[in-house]
Design an enzyme around this catalytic site. Structure first.
Site, PDB file in Angstrom:
ATOM      1  N   GLU A 277      49.135  48.834  24.398  1.00  0.00           N
ATOM      2  CA  GLU A 277      49.816  48.569  23.130  1.00  0.00           C
ATOM      3  C   GLU A 277      48.787  48.431  21.998  1.00  0.00           C
ATOM      4  O   GLU A 277      48.972  48.943  20.894  1.00  0.00           O
ATOM      5  CB  GLU A 277      50.653  47.279  23.259  1.00  0.00           C
ATOM      6  CG  GLU A 277      51.500  47.002  22.035  1.00  0.00           C
ATOM      7  CD  GLU A 277      52.232  45.661  22.122  1.00  0.00           C
ATOM      8  OE1 GLU A 277      52.420  45.136  23.242  1.00  0.00           O
ATOM      9  OE2 GLU A 277      52.614  45.143  21.060  1.00  0.00           O
TER      10      GLU A 277
ATOM     11  N   GLU B 185      46.481  39.940  10.399  1.00  0.00           N
ATOM     12  CA  GLU B 185      46.048  41.326  10.390  1.00  0.00           C
ATOM     13  C   GLU B 185      45.507  41.665   9.007  1.00  0.00           C
ATOM     14  O   GLU B 185      46.041  41.233   8.001  1.00  0.00           O
ATOM     15  CB  GLU B 185      47.265  42.211  10.693  1.00  0.00           C
ATOM     16  CG  GLU B 185      46.958  43.675  10.789  1.00  0.00           C
ATOM     17  CD  GLU B 185      47.779  44.333  11.904  1.00  0.00           C
ATOM     18  OE1 GLU B 185      48.642  43.645  12.485  1.00  0.00           O
ATOM     19  OE2 GLU B 185      47.540  45.507  12.174  1.00  0.00           O
TER      20      GLU B 185
ATOM     21  N   LYS C 183      54.769  54.638  21.918  1.00  0.00           N
ATOM     22  CA  LYS C 183      55.011  53.246  21.532  1.00  0.00           C
ATOM     23  C   LYS C 183      55.934  53.235  20.332  1.00  0.00           C
ATOM     24  O   LYS C 183      55.817  54.088  19.445  1.00  0.00           O
ATOM     25  CB  LYS C 183      53.698  52.556  21.140  1.00  0.00           C
ATOM     26  CG  LYS C 183      53.896  51.183  20.493  1.00  0.00           C
ATOM     27  CD  LYS C 183      52.610  50.522  20.067  1.00  0.00           C
ATOM     28  CE  LYS C 183      52.929  49.236  19.301  1.00  0.00           C
ATOM     29  NZ  LYS C 183      51.727  48.493  18.928  1.00  0.00           N
TER      30      LYS C 183
ATOM     31  N   GLU D 258      60.230  37.239  23.269  1.00  0.00           N
ATOM     32  CA  GLU D 258      59.073  37.170  22.361  1.00  0.00           C
ATOM     33  C   GLU D 258      59.545  37.078  20.905  1.00  0.00           C
ATOM     34  O   GLU D 258      59.017  36.280  20.121  1.00  0.00           O
ATOM     35  CB  GLU D 258      58.176  38.391  22.560  1.00  0.00           C
ATOM     36  CG  GLU D 258      56.893  38.332  21.742  1.00  0.00           C
ATOM     37  CD  GLU D 258      56.012  39.557  21.938  1.00  0.00           C
ATOM     38  OE1 GLU D 258      55.944  40.074  23.069  1.00  0.00           O
ATOM     39  OE2 GLU D 258      55.406  39.999  20.946  1.00  0.00           O
TER      40      GLU D 258
END
Lengths: 193, 413
Positions: free
Chosen positions: B259, B215, B170, B394
């Protein structure tokens, strides 16, 4: 034209409709595969793949080996898109505009074809004296109506763009420079264009 | 430099950001609680390098060793505190830990004020008697990107090639928009609007970097630590049924779960090394925000040995939520492909005290403001099933959301 559309009109149709289907088939030359198209217009293959997956580039047809083929008109359309990129429109915005155009145009196309079938083909089929006469009247009508419709839509789009631009430029005048005269810009805002 | 630090309770119910008498405040607030500060008692610039976190930590401890502290409240965030914002890339300059002259804070309904006075300094400004008026706003106007997005799309395609060959699992690629405006951007005003729109996010403001992040990279209180990893994103639905179906599709999406797993695994591995026990959600849960929903995994643990919040942050950063996996390969790929100086975007942001308690998030959904210019950032996690054009879209939507927050109207959408 979708890649999976039949390249030869079905033989289940009678003569006038078969002739109309043949006229619609648009079997012009499609000299490029995707790599050839990329080379022709100076784009990368991965860019064209993204645009195609987004539904905004459609192969002209699939050849006998199942390879997607693209026409000179497809190349012209891609070049037009690249002109917009070169003028500064970000790709993400161009793709967004293209999706909006696709949605709007598909609806117009659906209704335009519906109107042709109900108000041009149906009367011809109901009044023509012979199959030959029906064939000729249908194909002639189609060949006249397709470019006429293109011209109408293109002209209207142009008129709308100009009217919108005139109104927005007037309503959203930009007077003066950014209001940061006192502050050093630190080279941050002036990113590459 | 000798500091006199005094924390007393404050009888005040107003939103903390409304107490700032200056527009260029520092802040870390969520759900009406947190810390807001103004003025500068000390500005710690730890420079470049992987040790920028512990250097800043050590400099704050040095200040504390020479400070007279009188704390009548004794909650996390009272006494001497610093507000930090660190660069994503260790090779980049710009990390900063600010010690304000005045900090107002609120926790569990208790509000306090801390005055931090260098000996001999002029008095610091008092809290504003009433909320500072919002200055006039223009909209943010596009000025360009560090990398044209047609090239960014190619970078995503190249990253996908590397993922296919197995070099990397990733990698997070970001892009930026430079914007300008006819009126200066106001950091305090933007922070106030972000708290209104994203009450459950941490709204942060440090040296012109302002944003709201869902987060939680790390919170330490004594020997207890908490973290919440987020990765994997879907839109919100217009009605409840649509919202729920988008949410269940996200929970069931292989691509998003993979992900997310990279991000959660990277947090678990690092915190596991610091903690004698570490517990976490057995599977990701939905974290719903105003405009998007995410997959989230929450962690809690007990430290096996004393470590400051910034020492743990130094080990956590960059998690796979902002870098990739494996970390070093992903970082090299970001340097090769991204064509962007991330600055403090995607870096740790938060506060710490000299004892090492603190709360740190990752500076996502943020803008770097400088007068009437700003830079906005957005990124996406690229994994095997990613499509370049979907990542581009996105990031376009994320950039639009930030532009709306900066915009001339309050009906950001």
């Amino acid at each position: 034209m979708p890649a999976d559309s039949p390249s030869t009109p079905g033989d289940h149709l009678d003569a006038p409709d078969a002739a109309l289907a043949a006229a619609v088939a648009d079997d012009g030359a499609a000299p490029f595969d995707l790599d050839g198209l990329a080379a022709e217009v100076g784009a990368t293959r991965s860019l064209l793949e993204s645009v195609e997956r987004a539904g905004l580039l459609m192969a002209h047809h699939l050849d006998a080996d199942g390879v997607k083929r693209y026409s000179a008109a497809d190349a012209q359309a891609v070049r037009a898109g690249m002109t917009l990129l070169d003028a500064g429109l970000p790709l993400a915005e161009l793709l967004d505009l293209a999706r909006r155009t696709d949605t709007a145009i598909r609806e117009v196309a659906h209704h335009a074809v519906d109107a042709f079938l109900r108000f041009v083909r149906d009367p011809v089929r109901g009044t023509a004296g012979s199959d030959d006469e029906a064939t000729q009247r249908l194909v002639t009508a189609y060949e006249q109506m397709l470019p006429a419709t293109e011209r109408l839509v293109a002209h209207h789009l142009r008129r709308c763009l100009i009217a919108e631009a005139a109104q927005r430029v007037d309503a959203e005048q930009i007077t003066g420079e950014p209001a940061d005269g006192q502050e050093p810009a630190e080279g941050r805002g002036g990113a590459a264009r | 430099m000798k500091l006199r630090v005094r924390t007393v309770t404050l009888d005040h119910r107003s939103p903390l950001l409304d107490l700032s008498p200056v527009h260029d405040a520092v802040a870390w607030v969520r759900d009406g609680e947190g810390l807001v500060g103004w003025g500068t008692a000390a500005r710690i610039e730890p420079g470049r390098g992987a040790d920028r976190f512990v250097s800043a930590d050590a400099a704050l401890r040095d200040l504390a060793s020479d400070a007279e502290v009188e704390d009548h409240v004794g909650l996390p965030g009272t006494g001497l505190v610093g507000f930090g914002s660190f660069t994503f890339d260790e090779a980049a300059a710009g990390s900063v830990l600010l010690v304000p002259r005045v900090v107002v804070g609120r926790r569990h309904g208790t509000t306090w004020l801390t005055a931090i006075d260098p000996v001999g300094a002029d008095p610091a400004p008092d809290p504003a008697p009433q909320r500072l008026p919002s200055p006039p706003r223009d909209r943010p106007r596009y000025a360009g990107s560090s990398k044209p997005d047609v090239h960014w799309l190619e970078a995503v395609a190249t990253a996908l090639d590397r993922i296919r060959t197995g070099d990397v699992g990733k990698v997070v690629l970001a892009r930026d928009h430079a914007v300008w405006s006819r009126e200066p951007f106001d950091p305090l005003d933007l922070a106030r609007r972000l708290t209104g729109r994203f009450p459950s996010c941490h709204t942060f403001l440090v040296a012109g970097l302002v944003g709201a992040t869902p987060e939680l990279l790390l919170a330490r209180s004594g020997d207890l630590v908490r973290s919440r990893a987020l990765a994997g994103t879907a839109a919100r639905g217009k009605d409840e049924a649509r919202d729920a179906s988008l949410g269940s599709a996200l929970l069931a999406s292989d691509k998003d779960r993979r992900e997310h797993a990279y991000a959660a695994d990277s947090v678990r591995e690092v915190l596991g090394g610091f903690c004698s026990d570490l517990t976490h959600d057995p599977r990701p849960t939905l974290v719903r925000l105003d405009n998007v929903q995410h997959l989230g995994t929450a962690f809690t643990g007990t430290l096996a040995a004393p470590h400051t919040s910034l020492e743990i942050v130094a080990a956590l950063h960059p998690t796979a939520a902002v870098g990739g996996s494996p970390r070093d390969t992903a970082l090299a790929l970001i340097r090769e492909l991204e064509g962007l100086d991330r600055g403090r975007y995607a870096g740790p942001v938060g506060w710490t005290d000299p004892a090492g308690d603190g709360e740190w998030g990752i500076a996502l959904r943020c803008a770097e403001l400088a007068g009437a210019r700003a830079r906005l950032f957005a990124g996406g996690g690229i994994v095997a099933a990613s499509l370049p054009e979907a990542e581009l879209e996105e990031t376009r939507l994320k950039l639009l959301a930030m532009q709306a927050a900066l915009g001339a109207t309050d009906d950001a959408s």
